[in-house]
Design an enzyme around this catalytic site. Structure first.
Site, PDB file in Angstrom:
ATOM      1  N   ARG A 125      11.283  21.235 -35.008  1.00  0.00           N
ATOM      2  CA  ARG A 125      11.071  22.477 -34.259  1.00  0.00           C
ATOM      3  C   ARG A 125      12.431  23.101 -34.031  1.00  0.00           C
ATOM      4  O   ARG A 125      13.309  22.476 -33.443  1.00  0.00           O
ATOM      5  CB  ARG A 125      10.389  22.195 -32.929  1.00  0.00           C
ATOM      6  N   GLU A 144      18.970  24.768 -30.931  1.00  0.00           N
ATOM      7  CA  GLU A 144      19.108  23.499 -31.662  1.00  0.00           C
ATOM      8  C   GLU A 144      17.893  23.340 -32.556  1.00  0.00           C
ATOM      9  O   GLU A 144      16.906  24.071 -32.428  1.00  0.00           O
ATOM     10  CB  GLU A 144      19.170  22.306 -30.689  1.00  0.00           C
ATOM     11  N   ASN A 146      15.175  20.310 -33.515  1.00  0.00           N
ATOM     12  CA  ASN A 146      14.715  18.968 -33.143  1.00  0.00           C
ATOM     13  C   ASN A 146      14.070  18.322 -34.351  1.00  0.00           C
ATOM     14  O   ASN A 146      13.062  18.822 -34.847  1.00  0.00           O
ATOM     15  CB  ASN A 146      13.680  19.062 -32.021  1.00  0.00           C
ATOM     16  N   SER A 151       7.890  18.095 -29.412  1.00  0.00           N
ATOM     17  CA  SER A 151       6.584  18.040 -28.751  1.00  0.00           C
ATOM     18  C   SER A 151       6.004  19.415 -28.432  1.00  0.00           C
ATOM     19  O   SER A 151       6.588  20.442 -28.720  1.00  0.00           O
ATOM     20  CB  SER A 151       6.681  17.183 -27.496  1.00  0.00           C
ATOM     21  N   GLU A 368      19.210  14.122 -26.548  1.00  0.00           N
ATOM     22  CA  GLU A 368      18.017  14.957 -26.653  1.00  0.00           C
ATOM     23  C   GLU A 368      17.226  14.877 -25.362  1.00  0.00           C
ATOM     24  O   GLU A 368      17.462  14.005 -24.535  1.00  0.00           O
ATOM     25  CB  GLU A 368      17.122  14.459 -27.798  1.00  0.00           C
ATOM     26  N   GLY A 369      16.273  15.786 -25.234  1.00  0.00           N
ATOM     27  CA  GLY A 369      15.306  15.661 -24.154  1.00  0.00           C
ATOM     28  C   GLY A 369      15.603  16.472 -22.908  1.00  0.00           C
ATOM     29  O   GLY A 369      14.862  16.411 -21.936  1.00  0.00           O
TER      30      GLY A 369
HETATM   31  P1  ADP Z   1      18.150  18.997 -25.752  1.00  0.00           P
HETATM   32  O1  ADP Z   1      18.275  18.222 -26.995  1.00  0.00           O
HETATM   33  O2  ADP Z   1      18.473  18.240 -24.535  1.00  0.00           O
HETATM   34  O3  ADP Z   1      16.837  19.731 -25.677  1.00  0.00           O
HETATM   35  P2  ADP Z   1      19.317  21.624 -26.103  1.00  0.00           P
HETATM   36  O4  ADP Z   1      20.443  21.962 -26.998  1.00  0.00           O
HETATM   37  O5  ADP Z   1      17.985  22.127 -26.527  1.00  0.00           O
HETATM   38  O6  ADP Z   1      19.324  20.066 -25.863  1.00  0.00           O
HETATM   39  O7  ADP Z   1      19.631  22.183 -24.654  1.00  0.00           O
HETATM   40  C1  ADP Z   1      18.746  22.001 -23.568  1.00  0.00           C
HETATM   41  C2  ADP Z   1      18.514  23.311 -22.860  1.00  0.00           C
HETATM   42  O8  ADP Z   1      19.760  23.871 -22.435  1.00  0.00           O
HETATM   43  C3  ADP Z   1      17.889  24.384 -23.741  1.00  0.00           C
HETATM   44  O9  ADP Z   1      16.498  24.277 -23.729  1.00  0.00           O
HETATM   45  C4  ADP Z   1      18.379  25.653 -23.090  1.00  0.00           C
HETATM   46  O10 ADP Z   1      17.591  25.968 -21.963  1.00  0.00           O
HETATM   47  C5  ADP Z   1      19.767  25.265 -22.597  1.00  0.00           C
HETATM   48  N1  ADP Z   1      20.800  25.626 -23.580  1.00  0.00           N
HETATM   49  C6  ADP Z   1      21.223  24.872 -24.614  1.00  0.00           C
HETATM   50  N2  ADP Z   1      22.159  25.496 -25.341  1.00  0.00           N
HETATM   51  C7  ADP Z   1      22.356  26.683 -24.759  1.00  0.00           C
HETATM   52  C8  ADP Z   1      23.216  27.787 -25.046  1.00  0.00           C
HETATM   53  N3  ADP Z   1      24.044  27.761 -26.069  1.00  0.00           N
HETATM   54  N4  ADP Z   1      23.141  28.863 -24.215  1.00  0.00           N
HETATM   55  C9  ADP Z   1      22.289  28.882 -23.167  1.00  0.00           C
HETATM   56  N5  ADP Z   1      21.468  27.876 -22.846  1.00  0.00           N
HETATM   57  C10 ADP Z   1      21.492  26.771 -23.621  1.00  0.00           C
HETATM   58 MG    MG Z   2      16.199  21.305 -26.738  1.00  0.00          MG
END
Ligand code: ADP
Ligand code: MG
Length: 474
Positions: A125, A144, A146, A151, A368-369
């Site tokens: 995703r 990112e 996944n 999920s 992650e998560g």
């Molecule tokens: P995880 O693997 O923990 O899901 P993410 O990279 O998806 O890591 O980051 C978790 C959350 O942090 C995202 O769902 C988003 O809400 C916020 N986030 C991550 N990267 C950014 C960014 N570059 N700018 C703004 N918010 C971010």
């Molecule tokens: Mg994420």
């Protein structure tokens, strides 16, 4: 980006009535989660948190996200087969991050032994936010991708009916009729079924590898049901079960309790807390087997934040996807600024820039998560402390994406009904199947919109921050 129901947001009586209808509709449609108090019992369940109203999403960006998904599928698959790229890219990370290092060691061990697996199934995703540029024009920027245990494909397919009902109750039937149908769980199941079929044993089962705490079981059951409907047997097991009862025969066929396993679908194994020594051994056994792992360990590594950061370097995408200039351009257009913190001049420069202006960045570890990233003052403090130590290489830096907030109500069991300033994250589900060197399936199979109040910088639905939503294209 205004939606055609701004007027009702101020009508408190109408909102109260719609919220009551919404919750009952969610329960009826099966937007369900087990409770925090009893995370492994289905005797008492509740609705999964969701927005009262759909959220406006620019249709051009929505289409762009769908259009790039097959490219991302190809890219992830290419990375997973590129031993040198993974080795080079993760070299600095695995020196300081034990979890990534252990995954990497299994990856190398399996390659040295020779891959028994010949059918590959990817379910991913790709998540995005709509970054508001200086002139106010929103742009699609990837958060990112996944590649393991992505999920909510199940529950999200059930929010459309709920939001349709809410809009009708609020006197907006036309808006209701414009909500797009969405069933990513079905697409995921089609991929799993294809992999099962290519594995080629009628009596073999699909094994969902699940966590100890299973609050989100209904989301998984949606995918499972689609498989049973195709007469494919599904079993649910934990790493511990694999450790105790899993075995390989001479041809490295995987057996659980005497049943041959064709496909292992991981909804577990993506964070360090999922593993003790026995679980690592179970993971190794699964990876060595002939069964189709979704994902195999190389594909899991392809989804690390470090890989994401390296992809943004000029020339990297071109080398990974030779002869596919258009796909490369579509992928690159979704990248936000990503920066390495490896030891050296470049890392020094970026660490200094982030300490000087922490609001511009997000600091991300290889986790992650949700709930792991650092922002603002906390980012500054942590980075200041580790900026001269190799520890900083376990993180990457990313430009912070700044979407335009919109007002909505977040419906959560036992929480008061009040309006919140919210931002949304759009995810597109991708599914692909490869047999040997040939792609036999490559699809975008649906979407997920998650929305959270702006006071939370981080965190998804499972982390208790974001809630399920439905896009309303504008
Ligand atoms: P995880 O693997 O923990 O899901 P993410 O990279 O998806 O890591 O980051 C978790 C959350 O942090 C995202 O769902 C988003 O809400 C916020 N986030 C991550 N990267 C950014 C960014 N570059 N700018 C703004 N918010 C971010
Ligand atoms: Mg994420």
């Amino acid at each position: 980006m205004a939606a055609p129901w701004e007027d009702v947001l101020r009508n408190e009586a109408a909102i109260q009535e719609a919220a009551a209808v919404a919750v009952d509709a969610a329960l009826l449609e099966g937007v369900l989660m087990r409770t925090e108090a009893e995370p492994n019992a289905s005797d008492v369940v509740n609705y999964a948190p969701f927005t009262l109203l759909p959220s406006a999403v620019p249709s051009a960006l929505f289409e762009q996200a769908y259009a790039v998904q097959q490219d991302f599928n190809l890219l992830v698959d290419a990375i997973s087969q590129n031993k040198e790229f993974l080795e080079r890219t993760l070299a600095s990370t695995i020196k300081v991050d034990d979890f990534t290092a252990r995954l990497f060691r299994i990856h190398m061990q399996v390659l040295e032994e020779g891959l028994a697996q010949s059918v590959f199934l990817g379910i991913n995703r790709s998540d995005y936010m709509f970054d508001c540029g200086v002139d106010g024009t929103p742009a699609l920027k990837q958060i990112e991708i996944n590649t393991i245990a992505a999920s909510f494909a199940g529950l999200t397919s059930r929010t459309v009916a709920v939001h349709g009902r809410v809009l009708k109750v609020l006197g907006k039937p036309e808006a209701a009729s414009r909500l797009l149908p969405n069933n990513p769980a079905k697409g995921l199941a089609l991929g799993i079924a294809k992999a099962w079929e290519l594995y080629g044993s009628q009596s073999a089962v699909v094994m969902f590898l699940v966590e100890k705490v299973q609050r989100n079981i209904f989301d998984q059951r949606c995918v499972e049901n689609e498989l049973w409907n195709r007469n494919i047997r599904v079993i649910r097991r934990r790493f511990r079960d694999v450790f105790e009862k899993g075995s390989l025969d001479d041809a490295k066929r995987l057996y659980m309790d005497g049943q041959e396993v064709a496909v292992v679908y991981y909804r577990e194994g993506y964070v360090p807390k999922n593993y003790d020594q026995q679980n690592w051994e179970a993971r190794l056994l699964l990876e060595r087997s002939r069964a189709v792992k979704c994902p195999d360990i190389a594909t899991q590594l392809a989804g690390t934040k470090k890989v994401q950061q390296e992809l943004s370097r000029p020339g990297t995408l071109e080398r990974l996807l030779p002869g596919r200039a258009e796909a490369v351009a579509r992928i690159r257009a979704t990248f936000a600024g990503l920066y390495s913190l490896d030891m050296g001049e470049e890392g020094d420069k970026m660490a200094a820039a982030a300490v000087a202006d922490p609001e511009r960045f997000v600091l991300k570890p290889q986790r992650e998560g949700g709930g792991n990233n650092l922002y603002g003052e906390e980012l500054r403090q942590v980075l200041e402390k580790i900026r001269d130590s190799p520890e900083r290489t376990s993180y990457i830096l990313m430009d912070k994406i700044k979407p335009q907030p919109a007002r909505n109500y977040l419906l959560r069991a036992h929480s008061p009904l009040r309006v919140s300033e919210c931002i949304s994250e759009l995810g597109i589900f991708g599914v692909y199947v490869r047999q040997g060197k040939g792609m036999v399936m490559n699809k975008a199979t649906g979407h997920l919109l998650r929305t959270k109040a702006i006071e939370h910088a981080d965190g998804g639905v499972a982390a208790g921050v974001a809630v399920l939503d439905t896009p309303y294209l504008v």
